[in-house]
Design a protein around this motif. Structure first.
Motif, PDB file in Angstrom:
ATOM      1  N   PHE A 185      -2.017  55.786 -10.021  1.00 60.35           N
ATOM      2  CA  PHE A 185      -1.979  55.261  -8.661  1.00 60.35           C
ATOM      3  C   PHE A 185      -2.740  56.177  -7.704  1.00 60.35           C
ATOM      4  CE2 PHE A 185       1.424  52.519 -10.144  1.00 60.35           C
ATOM      5  CZ  PHE A 185       1.101  51.354  -9.486  1.00 60.35           C
ATOM      6  N   ILE A 186      -2.605  57.478  -7.874  1.00 56.86           N
ATOM      7  CA  ILE A 186      -3.347  58.408  -7.016  1.00 56.86           C
ATOM      8  C   ILE A 186      -4.841  58.225  -7.250  1.00 56.86           C
ATOM      9  CG2 ILE A 186      -3.843  60.853  -6.623  1.00 56.86           C
ATOM     10  CD1 ILE A 186      -0.865  61.367  -7.271  1.00 56.86           C
ATOM     11  N   HIS A 187      -5.228  58.127  -8.499  1.00 60.67           N
ATOM     12  CA  HIS A 187      -6.637  57.956  -8.836  1.00 60.67           C
ATOM     13  C   HIS A 187      -7.155  56.604  -8.338  1.00 60.67           C
ATOM     14  CE1 HIS A 187     -10.331  58.546 -11.067  1.00 60.67           C
ATOM     15  NE2 HIS A 187     -10.177  57.344 -11.607  1.00 60.67           N
ATOM     16  N   LEU A 188      -6.360  55.563  -8.520  1.00 57.14           N
ATOM     17  CA  LEU A 188      -6.764  54.226  -8.103  1.00 57.14           C
ATOM     18  C   LEU A 188      -6.934  54.148  -6.590  1.00 57.14           C
ATOM     19  CD1 LEU A 188      -7.206  51.196  -8.826  1.00 57.14           C
ATOM     20  CD2 LEU A 188      -4.762  50.909  -8.471  1.00 57.14           C
ATOM     21  N   PHE A 189      -5.956  54.640  -5.847  1.00 54.41           N
ATOM     22  CA  PHE A 189      -6.045  54.548  -4.393  1.00 54.41           C
ATOM     23  C   PHE A 189      -7.031  55.552  -3.823  1.00 54.41           C
ATOM     24  CE2 PHE A 189      -1.940  52.272  -4.717  1.00 54.41           C
ATOM     25  CZ  PHE A 189      -2.356  51.119  -4.089  1.00 54.41           C
ATOM     26  N   GLY A 190      -7.406  56.564  -4.588  1.00 55.57           N
ATOM     27  CA  GLY A 190      -8.455  57.465  -4.142  1.00 55.57           C
ATOM     28  C   GLY A 190      -9.818  56.816  -4.223  1.00 55.57           C
ATOM     29  N   ARG A 191      -9.966  55.818  -5.060  1.00 56.68           N
ATOM     30  CA  ARG A 191     -11.256  55.142  -5.239  1.00 56.68           C
ATOM     31  C   ARG A 191     -11.373  53.866  -4.404  1.00 56.68           C
ATOM     32  NH1 ARG A 191     -14.460  56.549  -9.579  1.00 56.68           N
ATOM     33  NH2 ARG A 191     -13.596  58.168 -10.885  1.00 56.68           N
ATOM     34  N   ILE A 192     -10.271  53.318  -3.989  1.00 52.70           N
ATOM     35  CA  ILE A 192     -10.290  52.080  -3.207  1.00 52.70           C
ATOM     36  C   ILE A 192     -10.308  52.442  -1.728  1.00 52.70           C
ATOM     37  CG2 ILE A 192      -9.001  50.020  -2.604  1.00 52.70           C
ATOM     38  CD1 ILE A 192      -7.852  50.009  -5.411  1.00 52.70           C
ATOM     39  N   ASP A 193     -11.272  51.910  -1.008  1.00 50.59           N
ATOM     40  CA  ASP A 193     -11.366  52.200   0.420  1.00 50.59           C
ATOM     41  C   ASP A 193     -10.324  51.437   1.222  1.00 50.59           C
ATOM     42  OD1 ASP A 193     -13.463  53.961   0.073  1.00 50.59           O
ATOM     43  OD2 ASP A 193     -14.973  52.385   0.283  1.00 50.59           O
ATOM     44  N   ASP A 194     -10.167  50.176   0.922  1.00 51.36           N
ATOM     45  CA  ASP A 194      -9.221  49.348   1.659  1.00 51.36           C
ATOM     46  C   ASP A 194      -8.188  48.771   0.699  1.00 51.36           C
ATOM     47  OD1 ASP A 194     -10.529  49.668   4.108  1.00 51.36           O
ATOM     48  OD2 ASP A 194     -11.941  48.059   3.613  1.00 51.36           O
ATOM     49  N   VAL A 195      -6.930  48.933   1.073  1.00 53.67           N
ATOM     50  CA  VAL A 195      -5.856  48.313   0.303  1.00 53.67           C
ATOM     51  C   VAL A 195      -5.785  46.858   0.733  1.00 53.67           C
ATOM     52  CG1 VAL A 195      -3.384  48.365  -0.166  1.00 53.67           C
ATOM     53  CG2 VAL A 195      -4.613  50.495   0.202  1.00 53.67           C
ATOM     54  N   PRO A 196      -5.721  45.937  -0.213  1.00 53.30           N
ATOM     55  CA  PRO A 196      -5.629  44.523   0.166  1.00 53.30           C
ATOM     56  C   PRO A 196      -4.408  44.272   1.063  1.00 53.30           C
ATOM     57  CG  PRO A 196      -6.020  44.742  -2.184  1.00 53.30           C
ATOM     58  CD  PRO A 196      -5.772  46.110  -1.660  1.00 53.30           C
ATOM     59  N   PRO A 197      -4.566  43.458   2.087  1.00 49.62           N
ATOM     60  CA  PRO A 197      -3.465  43.224   3.040  1.00 49.62           C
ATOM     61  C   PRO A 197      -2.184  42.714   2.374  1.00 49.62           C
ATOM     62  CG  PRO A 197      -5.506  42.288   3.881  1.00 49.62           C
ATOM     63  CD  PRO A 197      -5.778  42.750   2.487  1.00 49.62           C
ATOM     64  N   LYS A 198      -2.329  41.870   1.370  1.00 53.63           N
ATOM     65  CA  LYS A 198      -1.139  41.339   0.695  1.00 53.63           C
ATOM     66  C   LYS A 198      -0.370  42.453  -0.004  1.00 53.63           C
ATOM     67  CE  LYS A 198       0.314  37.577  -2.277  1.00 53.63           C
ATOM     68  NZ  LYS A 198      -0.093  36.448  -3.080  1.00 53.63           N
ATOM     69  N   LEU A 199      -1.088  43.370  -0.656  1.00 55.76           N
ATOM     70  CA  LEU A 199      -0.446  44.507  -1.318  1.00 55.76           C
ATOM     71  C   LEU A 199       0.171  45.441  -0.291  1.00 55.76           C
ATOM     72  CD1 LEU A 199       0.170  46.091  -3.900  1.00 55.76           C
ATOM     73  CD2 LEU A 199      -2.064  47.167  -3.664  1.00 55.76           C
ATOM     74  N   GLU A 200      -0.510  45.650   0.815  1.00 58.23           N
ATOM     75  CA  GLU A 200       0.016  46.524   1.857  1.00 58.23           C
ATOM     76  C   GLU A 200       1.304  45.965   2.454  1.00 58.23           C
ATOM     77  OE1 GLU A 200      -1.582  48.542   5.965  1.00 58.23           O
ATOM     78  OE2 GLU A 200      -3.024  47.893   4.464  1.00 58.23           O
ATOM     79  N   ARG A 201       1.350  44.658   2.689  1.00 59.20           N
ATOM     80  CA  ARG A 201       2.575  44.024   3.191  1.00 59.20           C
ATOM     81  C   ARG A 201       3.706  44.164   2.190  1.00 59.20           C
ATOM     82  NH1 ARG A 201      -0.933  39.898   4.726  1.00 59.20           N
ATOM     83  NH2 ARG A 201      -0.266  38.682   2.930  1.00 59.20           N
ATOM     84  N   THR A 202       3.397  44.019   0.925  1.00 62.26           N
ATOM     85  CA  THR A 202       4.415  44.122  -0.115  1.00 62.26           C
ATOM     86  C   THR A 202       4.942  45.547  -0.224  1.00 62.26           C
ATOM     87  OG1 THR A 202       3.327  42.350  -1.324  1.00 62.26           O
ATOM     88  CG2 THR A 202       4.885  43.688  -2.545  1.00 62.26           C
ATOM     89  N   LEU A 203       4.060  46.523  -0.156  1.00 62.55           N
ATOM     90  CA  LEU A 203       4.466  47.919  -0.296  1.00 62.55           C
ATOM     91  C   LEU A 203       5.318  48.410   0.871  1.00 62.55           C
ATOM     92  CD1 LEU A 203       1.256  49.545  -1.807  1.00 62.55           C
ATOM     93  CD2 LEU A 203       3.415  49.048  -2.963  1.00 62.55           C
TER      94      LEU A 203
END
Length: 112
Positions: free
Chosen positions: A27-45
């Protein structure tokens, strides 16, 4: 009951540790490479911390006693409700902890 030897226990401990580290690192590696978190995932988190907190706190507030009177008059439940009201009104973590512990100590040592 099954008895496992020391090597099996160590192997299980190391395997679980590696799996936990790998999951967290991914997850650290994945979110370090993604610039924008998808809004649906952000709402869920957004709902993860309250859900985890509820899963940890609620079982401690509910009495094992079979009667409703014993459950409703339990000092832990009353203190938890007081802390919940303070958290809802103020949004202050320190005030929430102080209110909950203050009510719990008051009920445990002075009243009940």
């Amino acid at each position: 009951m099954t008895e496992y030897g020391a090597p099996a226990i160590w192997l299980a401990t190391v395997a679980i540790g590696i799996a936990t580290y790998g999951l967290r690192f991914s997850f650290i590696h994945l979110f370090g490479r993604i610039d924008d978190v998808p809004p649906k995932l952000e709402r869920t988190l957004r709902y993860v911390p309250p859900a985890v907190l509820a899963a940890l706190v609620v079982p401690q507030l509910v009495s094992i006693e079979a009667t409703a009177r014993a459950t409703l008059l339990d000092a832990r439940l009353i203190a938890g409700l007081a802390a919940g009201v303070v958290a809802w009104r103020t949004g202050n973590v320190l005030a929430t902890i102080a209110a909950g512990m203050g009510v719990l100590w008051l009920l445990r040592f002075l009243i009940l």
